[in-house]
Design a protein around this motif. Structure first.
Motif, PDB file in Angstrom:
ATOM      1  N   ALA A   1      -7.126  25.400   0.525  1.00 49.46           N
ATOM      2  CA  ALA A   1      -5.959  25.948  -0.174  1.00 49.46           C
ATOM      3  C   ALA A   1      -6.392  27.027  -1.167  1.00 49.46           C
ATOM      4  CB  ALA A   1      -5.226  24.827  -0.902  1.00 49.46           C
ATOM      5  N   PRO A   2      -5.556  28.035  -1.372  1.00 46.20           N
ATOM      6  CA  PRO A   2      -5.929  29.140  -2.266  1.00 46.20           C
ATOM      7  C   PRO A   2      -6.270  28.690  -3.685  1.00 46.20           C
ATOM      8  CG  PRO A   2      -3.975  29.694  -1.003  1.00 46.20           C
ATOM      9  CD  PRO A   2      -4.241  28.251  -0.760  1.00 46.20           C
ATOM     10  N   GLN A   3      -5.703  27.566  -4.128  1.00 44.43           N
ATOM     11  CA  GLN A   3      -5.920  27.107  -5.503  1.00 44.43           C
ATOM     12  C   GLN A   3      -7.243  26.356  -5.683  1.00 44.43           C
ATOM     13  OE1 GLN A   3      -3.151  26.334  -3.711  1.00 44.43           O
ATOM     14  NE2 GLN A   3      -1.710  27.826  -4.590  1.00 44.43           N
ATOM     15  N   THR A   4      -8.018  26.214  -4.622  1.00 39.93           N
ATOM     16  CA  THR A   4      -9.282  25.479  -4.706  1.00 39.93           C
ATOM     17  C   THR A   4     -10.462  26.407  -4.461  1.00 39.93           C
ATOM     18  OG1 THR A   4      -9.160  24.863  -2.373  1.00 39.93           O
ATOM     19  CG2 THR A   4      -8.218  23.313  -3.966  1.00 39.93           C
ATOM     20  N   PHE A   5     -11.598  26.001  -4.984  1.00 42.31           N
ATOM     21  CA  PHE A   5     -12.841  26.757  -4.795  1.00 42.31           C
ATOM     22  C   PHE A   5     -13.352  26.527  -3.379  1.00 42.31           C
ATOM     23  CE2 PHE A   5     -17.390  27.376  -4.818  1.00 42.31           C
ATOM     24  CZ  PHE A   5     -17.606  28.438  -5.681  1.00 42.31           C
ATOM     25  N   ALA A   6     -13.608  27.606  -2.652  1.00 45.15           N
ATOM     26  CA  ALA A   6     -14.139  27.514  -1.296  1.00 45.15           C
ATOM     27  C   ALA A   6     -15.521  28.142  -1.250  1.00 45.15           C
ATOM     28  CB  ALA A   6     -13.208  28.196  -0.299  1.00 45.15           C
TER      29      ALA A   6
ATOM     30  N   LYS B   1      -9.140  43.832  -7.489  1.00 48.08           N
ATOM     31  CA  LYS B   1      -8.388  43.198  -6.411  1.00 48.08           C
ATOM     32  C   LYS B   1      -7.666  41.946  -6.895  1.00 48.08           C
ATOM     33  CE  LYS B   1      -9.112  41.599  -1.654  1.00 48.08           C
ATOM     34  NZ  LYS B   1     -10.148  41.351  -0.600  1.00 48.08           N
ATOM     35  N   LEU B   2      -8.263  41.281  -7.902  1.00 44.32           N
ATOM     36  CA  LEU B   2      -7.638  40.093  -8.481  1.00 44.32           C
ATOM     37  C   LEU B   2      -6.549  40.453  -9.488  1.00 44.32           C
ATOM     38  CD1 LEU B   2     -10.813  37.874  -9.065  1.00 44.32           C
ATOM     39  CD2 LEU B   2      -9.101  37.635  -7.251  1.00 44.32           C
ATOM     40  N   GLY B   3      -6.358  41.744  -9.716  1.00 43.85           N
ATOM     41  CA  GLY B   3      -5.326  42.191 -10.646  1.00 43.85           C
ATOM     42  C   GLY B   3      -5.797  42.242 -12.082  1.00 43.85           C
ATOM     43  N   LEU B   4      -7.113  42.226 -12.295  1.00 44.96           N
ATOM     44  CA  LEU B   4      -7.655  42.240 -13.646  1.00 44.96           C
ATOM     45  C   LEU B   4      -8.060  43.652 -14.050  1.00 44.96           C
ATOM     46  CD1 LEU B   4      -9.922  39.059 -13.449  1.00 44.96           C
ATOM     47  CD2 LEU B   4      -7.648  39.247 -14.465  1.00 44.96           C
ATOM     48  N   GLU B   5      -7.731  44.003 -15.271  1.00 45.17           N
ATOM     49  CA  GLU B   5      -8.164  45.294 -15.805  1.00 45.17           C
ATOM     50  C   GLU B   5      -9.641  45.191 -16.171  1.00 45.17           C
ATOM     51  OE1 GLU B   5      -7.213  48.350 -19.514  1.00 45.17           O
ATOM     52  OE2 GLU B   5      -5.811  46.727 -19.032  1.00 45.17           O
ATOM     53  N   THR B   6     -10.438  46.084 -15.628  1.00 44.54           N
ATOM     54  CA  THR B   6     -11.896  45.996 -15.767  1.00 44.54           C
ATOM     55  C   THR B   6     -12.419  47.140 -16.618  1.00 44.54           C
ATOM     56  OG1 THR B   6     -11.996  45.008 -13.567  1.00 44.54           O
ATOM     57  CG2 THR B   6     -14.052  45.802 -14.495  1.00 44.54           C
ATOM     58  N   THR B   7     -13.349  46.819 -17.494  1.00 45.50           N
ATOM     59  CA  THR B   7     -14.007  47.836 -18.311  1.00 45.50           C
ATOM     60  C   THR B   7     -15.518  47.659 -18.186  1.00 45.50           C
ATOM     61  OG1 THR B   7     -13.998  46.437 -20.289  1.00 45.50           O
ATOM     62  CG2 THR B   7     -12.116  47.908 -19.968  1.00 45.50           C
TER      63      THR B   7
ATOM     64  N   THR C   1     -19.788  32.600  -7.657  1.00 44.66           N
ATOM     65  CA  THR C   1     -19.129  31.414  -8.212  1.00 44.66           C
ATOM     66  C   THR C   1     -17.986  31.823  -9.133  1.00 44.66           C
ATOM     67  OG1 THR C   1     -21.145  30.085  -8.074  1.00 44.66           O
ATOM     68  CG2 THR C   1     -19.469  29.358  -9.629  1.00 44.66           C
ATOM     69  N   ILE C   2     -18.237  32.786 -10.000  1.00 43.29           N
ATOM     70  CA  ILE C   2     -17.202  33.207 -10.953  1.00 43.29           C
ATOM     71  C   ILE C   2     -16.069  33.948 -10.245  1.00 43.29           C
ATOM     72  CG2 ILE C   2     -16.751  34.725 -12.914  1.00 43.29           C
ATOM     73  CD1 ILE C   2     -19.479  33.933 -14.031  1.00 43.29           C
ATOM     74  N   LEU C   3     -16.397  34.865  -9.333  1.00 43.14           N
ATOM     75  CA  LEU C   3     -15.344  35.598  -8.630  1.00 43.14           C
ATOM     76  C   LEU C   3     -14.442  34.651  -7.851  1.00 43.14           C
ATOM     77  CD1 LEU C   3     -17.233  38.746  -7.273  1.00 43.14           C
ATOM     78  CD2 LEU C   3     -15.508  38.688  -9.074  1.00 43.14           C
ATOM     79  N   GLU C   4     -15.035  33.695  -7.135  1.00 42.74           N
ATOM     80  CA  GLU C   4     -14.220  32.756  -6.353  1.00 42.74           C
ATOM     81  C   GLU C   4     -13.481  31.793  -7.268  1.00 42.74           C
ATOM     82  OE1 GLU C   4     -12.502  30.212  -3.459  1.00 42.74           O
ATOM     83  OE2 GLU C   4     -12.934  32.354  -3.639  1.00 42.74           O
ATOM     84  N   GLY C   5     -14.129  31.333  -8.340  1.00 43.56           N
ATOM     85  CA  GLY C   5     -13.477  30.425  -9.273  1.00 43.56           C
ATOM     86  C   GLY C   5     -12.295  31.064  -9.980  1.00 43.56           C
ATOM     87  N   VAL C   6     -12.449  32.310 -10.412  1.00 44.19           N
ATOM     88  CA  VAL C   6     -11.355  33.025 -11.079  1.00 44.19           C
ATOM     89  C   VAL C   6     -10.215  33.278 -10.096  1.00 44.19           C
ATOM     90  CG1 VAL C   6     -10.726  35.232 -12.129  1.00 44.19           C
ATOM     91  CG2 VAL C   6     -12.807  34.051 -12.862  1.00 44.19           C
ATOM     92  N   ARG C   7     -10.572  33.618  -8.848  1.00 38.13           N
ATOM     93  CA  ARG C   7      -9.523  33.817  -7.834  1.00 38.13           C
ATOM     94  C   ARG C   7      -8.684  32.549  -7.657  1.00 38.13           C
ATOM     95  NH1 ARG C   7      -7.925  31.998  -3.753  1.00 38.13           N
ATOM     96  NH2 ARG C   7      -9.673  30.535  -3.704  1.00 38.13           N
ATOM     97  N   ALA C   8      -9.388  31.396  -7.540  1.00 40.61           N
ATOM     98  CA  ALA C   8      -8.672  30.128  -7.366  1.00 40.61           C
ATOM     99  C   ALA C   8      -7.819  29.807  -8.594  1.00 40.61           C
ATOM    100  CB  ALA C   8      -9.674  29.005  -7.100  1.00 40.61           C
ATOM    101  N   PHE C   9      -8.354  30.072  -9.771  1.00 41.16           N
ATOM    102  CA  PHE C   9      -7.623  29.804 -11.013  1.00 41.16           C
ATOM    103  C   PHE C   9      -6.364  30.659 -11.101  1.00 41.16           C
ATOM    104  CE2 PHE C   9      -6.772  30.589 -15.513  1.00 41.16           C
ATOM    105  CZ  PHE C   9      -6.765  29.302 -16.029  1.00 41.16           C
TER     106      PHE C   9
ATOM    107  N   SER D   1      -4.716  31.860  -8.715  1.00 43.48           N
ATOM    108  CA  SER D   1      -3.767  31.491  -7.659  1.00 43.48           C
ATOM    109  C   SER D   1      -2.772  30.441  -8.121  1.00 43.48           C
ATOM    110  CB  SER D   1      -4.529  30.975  -6.426  1.00 43.48           C
ATOM    111  OG  SER D   1      -5.313  32.001  -5.855  1.00 43.48           O
ATOM    112  N   GLU D   2      -3.086  29.745  -9.208  1.00 43.25           N
ATOM    113  CA  GLU D   2      -2.165  28.741  -9.736  1.00 43.25           C
ATOM    114  C   GLU D   2      -1.012  29.366 -10.514  1.00 43.25           C
ATOM    115  OE1 GLU D   2      -4.350  25.879 -11.974  1.00 43.25           O
ATOM    116  OE2 GLU D   2      -5.682  25.359 -10.307  1.00 43.25           O
TER     117      GLU D   2
END
Length: 759
Positions: free
Chosen positions: A34-39, A75-81, A138-146, A148-149
């Motif tokens: 599921a998108p809300q979980t770490f894969a 891509k995750l919709g985060l403003e990056t600096t 780990t962080i990119l996938e974890g933030v994506r899952a987070f 998604s909630e």
């Protein structure tokens, strides 16, 4: 009874297996989670993209990885600096770091949670899949899952992919000391690697007590915590070098490190690739991040400081167990009183006697001493027999796990053989000496290594077993094994952890822990008949695994030997040599360092910056090539009062990666490098090395030095490029597939040296 003993023996063996198996999740294909979980599979895609080529600071791959990470955050919709700037850290390793930052805005006004890892790889050949591509993934996938909630956290979540960690924690230094977000950080979760597999260990960084951090970590309840306060105590005593150290030292910011350390032979090499990253290990990192991210994004991060410390350790089924330091001596006193009571009770009822108790010290001390000596000299014996292993600077060989098993098997064989000689003495009498030795150990660690005070916990099980042995002539073997389970679950992983973490030179820890664990299982093992037969079984296993280790000792394409080659041109006397760090040459570099080579004497060359201070071992005269030395311009040379002020600018005349500057034995009053001030503590404690500049975009190096006017200054410049194998003026053949570039040292390099004297 025979069936019970056999069943108990199987339970004992299984519990040893489970003590390792329960440390990590088991990876299975999970791309459809599921998108809300770490894969793990989704995280692996990031690792694959990050680790295509070396991406150290100043290398072409560095910019590609930076762009990839920024694109994924966008891509995750985060403003990056980004944050860019020169820093030199505490070790005078200068580089221009480029940090990547993003923020998830929270609904509250409290401190922020910071997710941290570094994205640069080690120079020059490491692909950085584990170190620290695994952290980035780990962080990119974890933030994506987070995300998604679709819920807003209470606390801000700052994401920092730091740069130049491998060079001197420069990116962390730049953020903590110069970025406005740093003052908002309340807690850091840092993901690291020092190998390509094994469980990920949780280690705390704090300037104060760990009590509140442990309490909150326990509330978050990650499913597979691997942590203990022994590792925490040792970690605090050692010079630590993760980005999180900078947060603690410069910002007084607490945090958790999550780092895996097994398969250490891949660390900082070209073998740190996508294929060799252990999937269970990456899943383990994700199993930490998700519950901790959920918990600490909602917690009050202003309340994490504490004056007190906790003892803690992980245990299968119970996760993390902790208790205050204030319990150390009450628990020790309780153990001593129980031991004295059982001793008195057994003597009074004639279940044990002084003579047999005294004899029980002989097998305990003999097995401990023999196995301790064996482990102490293990690495020396291994490298004496296999001389090429000296060139594995990690101190852990490809067949290192087999060596651990070999020495553990021999230690158990010794224990069984020795206790067989005392088989006529009742187990209750034999058990008194091991308990006494364990109590001494527990008292000593309670005084000098408090984090290891949980050693007393499994001892209570052994004391209970002693009570059973005193009161029952034929105790239930299943009960005796059950009482030994805490000892097995707590201590068995240490047999592997110490030589894996500290190198095979610490094999003594494996043999000693094996012996001490045998003592704690003695209530059951002492009931076994035919101990001599078990001794022969384990002796057979010793030889079997020893033969396997020997067969697997040869280098191959899957297990390549580290090798090194440099071309060193001395611009002062217009001479050149081939140089190597190798003790054992292979055909590839022996063709350049064959007949006429000589060993390097101490003092011939300055020791270039490296993890273990490794210097050249052999050199041989080489043909001179047209390698230009750098321009060194004197911009200012004046005397003010009692000080001489000197400003120099060093400009490369070729494509270079690194410049090191050494001095004679002189006290420098102040030094700036590219406007970065080197700390007074560094200048006071340094030896000959002044600074190492890891160069990006062929930048210049500007030096400003202040020193006593009546002293002579000598500066030696070591300018290097990692292009020996590709330079048009050299015809160096590719390495054979059974060899890789030696890590931790300047390698495959063209090195130019030049000395200036200022009278």
């Amino acid at each position: 009874m025979k069936f019970s003993k056999n069943l108990a023996l199987l339970l004992l063996v299984f519990s040893v297996y489970w003590s390792y198996r329960a440390l990590m999740p088991q990876y299975g294909g999970d791309a459809d989670k599921a998108p809300q979980t770490f894969a793990t599979d989704r995280a692996l895609e990031h690792v694959k993209n990050i680790s295509k080529e070396p991406h150290a600071v100043g290398f072409p791959g560095h910019g590609k990885v930076k762009s990839y990470i920024i694109s994924q955050l966008n891509k995750l919709g985060l403003e990056t600096t980004t944050q860019e700037g020169y820093t030199a850290g505490d070790w005078a390793n200068l580089s221009k770091a480029t940090n990547i930052l993003a923020k998830i805005k929270g609904s509250g006004n409290g401190k922020a949670l910071l997710l941290l890892t570094h994205y640069d790889s080690s120079p020059h050949s490491s692909l950085g899949a584990s170190d620290a591509g695994s952290g980035v993934a780990t962080i990119l996938e974890g933030v994506r899952a987070f995300l998604s909630e679709n819920k807003t956290p209470k606390n801000d979540i700052i994401i920092l992919f730091s740069d130049a960690e491998e060079l001197g924690l420069n990116g962390a230094d730049l953020f903590v000391n110069k970025h406005p977000w740093a003052r908002d950080v309340g807690l850091v979760l840092n993901f690291e690697a020092r190998g390509s597999g094994g469980p990920s260990y949780m280690l705390i960084e704090t300037n104060q007590g760990n009590a509140r951090l442990i309490e909150e970590f326990t509330k978050a309840s990650p499913k597979y915590p691997v942590a203990n306060s022994l590792a925490y105590s040792i970690y605090k005593m050692l010079p630590n070098d993760t980005d999180l150290t900078v947060f603690r030292e410069d910002g007084d910011i607490e945090g958790f490190n999550f780092a895996f350390i097994d398969d250490h032979f891949d660390y900082h090499t070209v073998l740190d690739n996508y294929e060799r990253l252990n999937r269970n290990t990456l899943a383990h990192q994700g199993s930490y991040l998700m519950p901790l991210l959920a918990h600490f994004s909602e917690s009050d991060l202003d309340q994490l400081k504490a004056d007190s410390d906790y003892i803690y350790f992980n245990l299968p089924f119970f996760r993390l167990i902790s208790y205050p330091f204030s319990w150390i001596w009450p628990m020790l006193i309780a153990a001593v009183l129980i031991f004295l009571f059982l001793l008195g009770y057994g003597l009074k009822h004639q279940k044990i006697n002084f003579i047999d108790i005294g004899k029980g010290f002989i097998p305990a001390l003999f097995s401990l001493i023999i196995n301790g000596i064996l482990g102490y000299f293990a690495w020396s014996m291994i490298t004496w027999w296999y001389g090429e292993f000296n060139d594995m600077l990690h101190g852990f060989t490809y067949n290192g796990h087999l060596y651990i098993v070999v020495y553990a098997m021999f230690s158990i064989a010794v224990c069984f053989w020795v206790y067989h000689k005392f088989r006529k003495i009742k187990t209750a009498n034999l058990l008194v000496a091991p308990i006494f030795l364990w109590l001494i150990i527990c008292i000593l660690v309670g005084m000098y290594l408090k984090g290891a005070s949980f050693f007393v916990v499994p001892l209570f099980g052994t004391l209970a077993a002693l009570m059973v042995l005193i009161n029952q002539d034929k105790p239930n073997p299943l009960l005796l094994v059950f009482l030994a389970l805490p000892a097995i679950f707590i201590h068995a992983p240490f047999v592997k952890m110490f030589p894996v973490g500290l190198g095979l030179k610490m094999m003594v820890a494996a043999t000693v822990f094996t012996t001490l664990l045998f003592f704690l299982a003695l209530p059951f093992l002492g009931q076994l008949k035919n101990k001599e037969r078990f001794a022969y079984v384990f002796l057979f296993l010793f030889f079997a695994f020893g033969i396997s280790a020997h067969i697997n000792s040869r280098f191959s394409a899957e297990k390549p030997k580290p090798s090194s080659l440099l071309y060193v041109y001395n611009a002062d006397n217009d001479s050149a040599v081939w140089a190597t760090y190798d003790k054992s040459l292979i055909d590839w570099n022996a063709q350049f360092l064959g007949e006429g080579k000589r060993k390097v004497d101490s003092g011939d060359y300055n020791a270039l910056a490296s993890k273990y201070g490794t210097g050249f071992r052999m050199v041989k005269e080489a043909p001179k090539k047209d390698i230009p030395a750098p321009w060194i311009d004197t911009l200012l040379d004046t005397i003010i009062g009692n000080e001489r002020i000197l400003e120099l600018c060093v400009t490369p005349k070729r494509k270079v990666n690194r410049l090191e500057v050494f001095t004679n034995d002189i006290q420098l009053n102040a030094v700036k490098v590219n406007s970065i001030i080197l700390s007074d503590s560094f200048l006071a404690n340094r030896k000959q090395r002044l600074v190492t500049h890891y160069i990006s975009n062929n930048d210049y190096t500007e030096l400003e030095l202040s020193f006593p006017k009546d002293k002579e200054l000598e500066l030696t410049f070591y300018e290097s490029s990692n292009d020996l194998l590709s330079h048009k003026d050299f015809t160096i053949p590719p390495r054979p597939d059974y060899s890789i570039p030696m890590p931790f040292v300047l390698n495959d390099a063209i090195l130019v040296t030049k000395t200036l004297r200022f009278d």
